[in-house]
Design a protein around this motif. Structure first.
Motif, PDB file in Angstrom:
ATOM      1  N   ASP A   1     -53.638  -0.019  34.064  1.00 41.25           N
ATOM      2  CA  ASP A   1     -52.260   0.470  34.192  1.00 41.25           C
ATOM      3  C   ASP A   1     -51.349  -0.586  34.813  1.00 41.25           C
ATOM      4  N   HIS A   2     -51.868  -1.287  35.818  1.00 45.80           N
ATOM      5  CA  HIS A   2     -51.061  -2.318  36.475  1.00 45.80           C
ATOM      6  C   HIS A   2     -50.825  -3.508  35.541  1.00 45.80           C
ATOM      7  N   ALA A   3     -51.829  -3.827  34.732  1.00 53.92           N
ATOM      8  CA  ALA A   3     -51.647  -4.890  33.733  1.00 53.92           C
ATOM      9  C   ALA A   3     -50.543  -4.493  32.750  1.00 53.92           C
ATOM     10  N   LYS A   4     -50.545  -3.245  32.339  1.00 52.25           N
ATOM     11  CA  LYS A   4     -49.503  -2.748  31.432  1.00 52.25           C
ATOM     12  C   LYS A   4     -48.127  -2.838  32.091  1.00 52.25           C
ATOM     13  N   ASN A   5     -48.047  -2.491  33.370  1.00 51.32           N
ATOM     14  CA  ASN A   5     -46.768  -2.549  34.076  1.00 51.32           C
ATOM     15  C   ASN A   5     -46.232  -3.983  34.136  1.00 51.32           C
ATOM     16  N   ILE A   6     -47.128  -4.945  34.316  1.00 47.96           N
ATOM     17  CA  ILE A   6     -46.704  -6.353  34.340  1.00 47.96           C
ATOM     18  C   ILE A   6     -46.207  -6.774  32.955  1.00 47.96           C
ATOM     19  N   ALA A   7     -46.867  -6.278  31.913  1.00 40.53           N
ATOM     20  CA  ALA A   7     -46.416  -6.571  30.555  1.00 40.53           C
ATOM     21  C   ALA A   7     -45.010  -6.004  30.322  1.00 40.53           C
ATOM     22  N   GLU A   8     -44.762  -4.818  30.845  1.00 33.88           N
ATOM     23  CA  GLU A   8     -43.425  -4.224  30.723  1.00 33.88           C
ATOM     24  C   GLU A   8     -42.385  -5.055  31.477  1.00 33.88           C
ATOM     25  N   ALA A   9     -42.775  -5.594  32.635  1.00 31.72           N
ATOM     26  CA  ALA A   9     -41.867  -6.458  33.392  1.00 31.72           C
ATOM     27  C   ALA A   9     -41.571  -7.742  32.628  1.00 31.72           C
ATOM     28  N   THR A  10     -42.557  -8.232  31.899  1.00 35.55           N
ATOM     29  CA  THR A  10     -42.373  -9.433  31.082  1.00 35.55           C
ATOM     30  C   THR A  10     -41.293  -9.201  30.025  1.00 35.55           C
ATOM     31  N   ILE A  11     -41.355  -8.053  29.370  1.00 32.23           N
ATOM     32  CA  ILE A  11     -40.356  -7.721  28.348  1.00 32.23           C
ATOM     33  C   ILE A  11     -38.972  -7.562  28.981  1.00 32.23           C
TER      34      ILE A  11
ATOM     35  N   ILE B   1     -41.260 -19.759  43.115  1.00 33.37           N
ATOM     36  CA  ILE B   1     -41.621 -18.337  43.171  1.00 33.37           C
ATOM     37  C   ILE B   1     -42.568 -17.987  42.025  1.00 33.37           C
ATOM     38  N   SER B   2     -42.241 -18.449  40.821  1.00 37.64           N
ATOM     39  CA  SER B   2     -43.082 -18.163  39.656  1.00 37.64           C
ATOM     40  C   SER B   2     -44.488 -18.740  39.834  1.00 37.64           C
ATOM     41  N   THR B   3     -44.567 -19.953  40.385  1.00 31.68           N
ATOM     42  CA  THR B   3     -45.858 -20.597  40.614  1.00 31.68           C
ATOM     43  C   THR B   3     -46.700 -19.800  41.601  1.00 31.68           C
ATOM     44  N   ARG B   4     -46.060 -19.306  42.644  1.00 30.14           N
ATOM     45  CA  ARG B   4     -46.799 -18.535  43.655  1.00 30.14           C
ATOM     46  C   ARG B   4     -47.257 -17.188  43.102  1.00 30.14           C
ATOM     47  N   VAL B   5     -46.464 -16.616  42.204  1.00 33.32           N
ATOM     48  CA  VAL B   5     -46.881 -15.361  41.560  1.00 33.32           C
ATOM     49  C   VAL B   5     -48.160 -15.586  40.757  1.00 33.32           C
ATOM     50  N   LEU B   6     -48.211 -16.694  40.030  1.00 35.39           N
ATOM     51  CA  LEU B   6     -49.402 -16.993  39.243  1.00 35.39           C
ATOM     52  C   LEU B   6     -50.598 -17.292  40.155  1.00 35.39           C
ATOM     53  N   GLU B   7     -50.328 -17.894  41.309  1.00 36.22           N
ATOM     54  CA  GLU B   7     -51.396 -18.107  42.287  1.00 36.22           C
ATOM     55  C   GLU B   7     -51.944 -16.769  42.774  1.00 36.22           C
ATOM     56  N   MET B   8     -51.047 -15.849  43.065  1.00 39.34           N
ATOM     57  CA  MET B   8     -51.449 -14.508  43.495  1.00 39.34           C
ATOM     58  C   MET B   8     -52.247 -13.823  42.391  1.00 39.34           C
ATOM     59  N   GLY B   9     -51.772 -13.978  41.153  1.00 39.30           N
ATOM     60  CA  GLY B   9     -52.484 -13.386  40.030  1.00 39.30           C
ATOM     61  C   GLY B   9     -53.889 -13.945  39.893  1.00 39.30           C
ATOM     62  N   GLY B  10     -54.039 -15.252  40.127  1.00 36.87           N
ATOM     63  CA  GLY B  10     -55.356 -15.864  40.056  1.00 36.87           C
ATOM     64  C   GLY B  10     -56.305 -15.302  41.095  1.00 36.87           C
TER      65      GLY B  10
ATOM     66  N   LEU C   1     -31.358 -13.115  37.511  1.00 40.49           N
ATOM     67  CA  LEU C   1     -31.520 -11.887  38.286  1.00 40.49           C
ATOM     68  C   LEU C   1     -32.673 -11.062  37.723  1.00 40.49           C
ATOM     69  N   ARG C   2     -32.748 -10.976  36.398  1.00 43.58           N
ATOM     70  CA  ARG C   2     -33.849 -10.228  35.776  1.00 43.58           C
ATOM     71  C   ARG C   2     -35.194 -10.849  36.145  1.00 43.58           C
ATOM     72  N   LEU C   3     -35.237 -12.175  36.208  1.00 43.83           N
ATOM     73  CA  LEU C   3     -36.486 -12.846  36.561  1.00 43.83           C
ATOM     74  C   LEU C   3     -36.937 -12.442  37.962  1.00 43.83           C
ATOM     75  N   LEU C   4     -36.008 -12.452  38.911  1.00 46.26           N
ATOM     76  CA  LEU C   4     -36.375 -12.101  40.282  1.00 46.26           C
ATOM     77  C   LEU C   4     -36.775 -10.633  40.399  1.00 46.26           C
ATOM     78  N   VAL C   5     -36.049  -9.760  39.708  1.00 45.42           N
ATOM     79  CA  VAL C   5     -36.416  -8.335  39.705  1.00 45.42           C
ATOM     80  C   VAL C   5     -37.783  -8.159  39.044  1.00 45.42           C
ATOM     81  N   GLY C   6     -37.992  -8.867  37.927  1.00 44.04           N
ATOM     82  CA  GLY C   6     -39.274  -8.775  37.227  1.00 44.04           C
ATOM     83  C   GLY C   6     -40.416  -9.279  38.078  1.00 44.04           C
ATOM     84  N   VAL C   7     -40.210 -10.398  38.778  1.00 44.76           N
ATOM     85  CA  VAL C   7     -41.240 -10.941  39.658  1.00 44.76           C
ATOM     86  C   VAL C   7     -41.575  -9.941  40.757  1.00 44.76           C
TER      87      VAL C   7
END
Length: 233
Positions: free
Chosen positions: A202-212, A17-26, A82-88
């Motif tokens: 704004d969306h970049a900031k939201n992803i940073a918040e999800a990272t935290i 899942i994490s790998t595919r998220v980074l693919e989407m980000g790319g 669980l936090r990882l999946l919610v964050g993703v």
């Protein structure tokens, strides 16, 4: 089947899942870079390429969301998993919306070019802000991949600089429109472009918040800088 084997399967699912998220980000990064090129060079061909990528981004969002739902229902994760999946889940929503903004930029540039917009308007200034937003998105995806809280905090703070660039650009466009009413239509198009760029930040900031949230379990949405610093200690 042993608990260890189940755990290994779960880890593999999370990794996929994490790998595919980074693919989407790319893909979204590529959309933004191409949109910037289209703006700088007034390239109709490049705007079409941005719009083609939009379909791939949308498809990935649906597929990853399905994987998250499936994993949650079968594995019933707890704590950090669980936090990882919610964050993703939060990340892919913001990536899809950033991709929408890139597509919106491409469509407006296409209209802008076809209307024969004058090159004397400050489109190059907007390209600089768009590059800033694209860099911010790249950095926030890197921070998410490494769960780098320090980098995520810096990105949240830097979004304020992008907001300030937008406000400065808005004032410049207002000056152009006041000095020459013939530029009003084109200036308004540029204003909508600038707002789309600001939204990417704004969306970049939201992803940073999800990272935290994933790394520390702290929800830092709608907080001050001091509150964020305290939350991650």
């Amino acid at each position: 089947m042993t608990d260890k084997h189940l755990s290994s399967q779960f880890d593999a699912e999370l990794s996929n899942i994490s790998t595919r998220v980074l693919e989407m980000g790319g893909l979204v990064e590529s959309q933004l870079r191409q949109a910037i090129y289209a703006l700088h060079h007034l390239s109709l061909e490049t705007t079409d390429q941005v719009l083609e990528l939009e379909q791939k981004v949308n498809r990935l969002e649906v597929e990853i969301d399905h994987d998250i739902t499936s994993t949650m229902s079968r594995r019933q994760p707890t704590a950090r998993d669980l936090r990882l999946l919610v964050g993703v889940s939060r990340v892919i929503v913001n990536l899809e919306r950033a991709g929408d903004e890139a597509a919106r930029i491409a469509r407006m540039i296409k209209s802008f070019i076809e209307a024969g917009a004058p090159r004397t308007l400050p489109a190059s200034d907007l390209a600089g802000s768009a590059q800033h937003a694209a860099d911010l998105l790249q950095r926030t995806l890197d921070a998410f991949a490494r769960l780098d809280v320090t980098a995520a905090l810096a990105i949240i703070d830097e979004d304020d600089h992008l907001d300030a660039e937008y406000e400065g650009y808005l004032r410049k466009l207002i000056t152009y429109m006041m000095e020459d009413p013939r530029t009003i239509s084109t200036s308004l198009n540029l204003l909508f472009l600038a707002k789309a760029v600001e939204r990417v930040g704004d969306h970049a900031k939201n992803i940073a918040e999800a990272t935290i949230y994933v790394a520390k379990g702290a929800d830092v949405r709608h907080t001050t800088a001091a509150q964020r610093e305290s939350a991650v200690q």
